[in-house]
Scaffold this active site. Sequence first.
Site, PDB file in Angstrom:
ATOM      1  N   TYR A 296     -12.753  11.287 -11.885  1.00 60.23           N
ATOM      2  CA  TYR A 296     -11.807  11.704 -10.846  1.00 60.23           C
ATOM      3  C   TYR A 296     -10.807  10.580 -10.646  1.00 60.23           C
ATOM      4  O   TYR A 296     -11.173   9.407 -10.630  1.00 60.23           O
ATOM      5  CB  TYR A 296     -12.564  11.965  -9.535  1.00 60.23           C
TER       6      TYR A 296
ATOM      7  N   ASP B 283      -9.377   3.055 -14.169  1.00 61.73           N
ATOM      8  CA  ASP B 283      -9.246   3.422 -12.761  1.00 61.73           C
ATOM      9  C   ASP B 283     -10.442   2.816 -12.028  1.00 61.73           C
ATOM     10  O   ASP B 283     -11.552   3.325 -12.070  1.00 61.73           O
ATOM     11  CB  ASP B 283      -9.209   4.945 -12.610  1.00 61.73           C
TER      12      ASP B 283
ATOM     13  N   LYS C  30      -9.832   1.668  -2.124  1.00 60.24           N
ATOM     14  CA  LYS C  30     -11.095   1.530  -1.386  1.00 60.24           C
ATOM     15  C   LYS C  30     -11.370   0.090  -0.909  1.00 60.24           C
ATOM     16  O   LYS C  30     -10.757  -0.333   0.055  1.00 60.24           O
ATOM     17  CB  LYS C  30     -12.232   2.132  -2.217  1.00 60.24           C
TER      18      LYS C  30
HETATM   19  C1  LIG Z   1     -11.233   7.526  -4.460  1.00 64.21           C
HETATM   20  C2  LIG Z   1     -10.676   7.479  -5.836  1.00 64.21           C
HETATM   21  C3  LIG Z   1      -9.326   7.788  -6.099  1.00 64.21           C
HETATM   22  C4  LIG Z   1      -8.398   8.291  -5.027  1.00 64.21           C
HETATM   23  O1  LIG Z   1      -8.190   7.362  -4.032  1.00 64.21           O
HETATM   24  P1  LIG Z   1      -7.647   7.869  -2.589  1.00 64.21           P
HETATM   25  O2  LIG Z   1      -7.492   6.619  -1.813  1.00 64.21           O
HETATM   26  O3  LIG Z   1      -8.668   8.825  -2.065  1.00 64.21           O
HETATM   27  O4  LIG Z   1      -6.343   8.550  -2.862  1.00 64.21           O
HETATM   28  C5  LIG Z   1      -8.866   7.633  -7.385  1.00 64.21           C
HETATM   29  N1  LIG Z   1      -9.666   7.197  -8.375  1.00 64.21           N
HETATM   30  C6  LIG Z   1     -10.956   6.899  -8.163  1.00 64.21           C
HETATM   31  C7  LIG Z   1     -11.786   6.397  -9.284  1.00 64.21           C
HETATM   32  C8  LIG Z   1     -11.502   7.043  -6.884  1.00 64.21           C
HETATM   33  O5  LIG Z   1     -12.792   6.757  -6.690  1.00 64.21           O
END
Ligand SMILES: *Cc1c(COP(=O)(O)O)cnc(C)c1O
Length: 442
Positions: free
Chosen positions: A150, A245, A273
């Site tokens: 994701y 990511d 995060k």
């Molecule tokens: C949480 C997450 C996102 C999205 O981040 P948001 O701050 O919710 O927009 C993208 N990539 C990964 C791997 C994530 O865990």
Amino acid sequence: MNFEQRIPREASARLFEEAQEYFPGGVNSPVRAFRSVSGPPLFIREGHGSHMIDEDGNRLLDFCCSWGPLIHGHDNPHIRERVIETVLRGTSFGTPNRLGNQLGKLILDNHRYVERIRFVSSGTEAVMSALRLARGYTGRNKIIKFDGCYHGHVDSLLVKAGSGLATLGTSSSAGVPETVARDTLVLPLGDRDLLERTLSEHSGEVACIIVEPIPANNGLLIQDRSWLECLRIKAWKHDVLLIFDEVISGFRVGFEGAAGLYDVAPDIITFGKVIGGGFPVGAYGASKEIMDYIAPVGPVYQAGTLSANPVAMAAGLAALEQCLAPGFYVEMAARTHRMATAIEAYARERNYPVHVPHVGSIFWLAFGTERIERADQIDAANMQYFKIIHHELLQTGVYLGPSGYEVGFVSSAHSETDLQEGVAKICAAMDVAFGENQTEKS
Ligand SMILES: *Cc1c(COP(=O)(O)O)cnc(C)c1O
């Protein structure tokens, strides 16, 4: 299954009903609606350390930690003090500020895989910008992503594998044009031959490969180092960029995230995060050469009214400084390992089909006995067990993210006693889901 309520949830239920009048589904982010578990979502009033208190006054040991950002738990004193001190001087100037420099320096001084960084306001924004950068840098449009990873709600990544042999993506959300989805090639994790074939077939068209090096949004699909290394080598061979990511894994499994843990160097890294200490911050970083493609130096436009907001920078600084304390990550990983193996041992003794994959301070309750490394190995039917476990845990005062596809997080505010309590209560909840009690109740 009869989901008997043994804790009061009236205040949360009332607030949730009211919220339906304001927000689609009563929420501002879909999984918060508790659709895959029982009852109304809990409205949380406050959090301190490892615990949260909901609007009915229930105290909950929190393993969701705001979905990952709270590596130091709730209401961390250092973060709180820095934030208050900063707020007293104003909250936003739309100019460069010293705190941004300080957080930038702290990260670059302690992270071997980025030379320049740009702050944004969410993980999604970081990923969206990193893709634009990769496309701008290479002058190509197609991207390769993996099923089970994701990357936020970016149009070109809300894409799933198309039918048949074709790896061309089809959109997984209404509102994403098929013309956008078609530029995304979706592959299964771990299939080296298919990756090679796809890169060859689309030679000269692919801008980047994007991967969650530790996929943690669809269960916890821990990958072999050799697969990540394969991605690195194939990206070099086919002259495409590799994006890690690390919105979840960055500053979570180590200060240098998964890149450091596996010692595999991507071309671009996205963050979110943990980096914001509980405030809305994202970032992307790369070599100076690549980052100089970003405006105002280069031709790739990317901007933000609240980017590097001073209050958010202060929170991020206070969070990351604590992460740099000697032994911080070793200790977090050791505690999480003890907790995960204790739950697994209990399940094994009783033949419950549960195992607990974990890395750093991330863990996942996985159902089934086989190791799960790809999205298609998750059996959706098993999520009924999660529903029971989640419900039981709320009754005994433990909060997990409200979906069996979500991972859990341990924070530095979780004491050894907290973790033992977590183990005992999770084991008791497994007894309800898998033990003899289950037949009586269902
Ligand atoms: C949480 C997450 C996102 C999205 O981040 P948001 O701050 O919710 O927009 C993208 N990539 C990964 C791997 C994530 O865990």
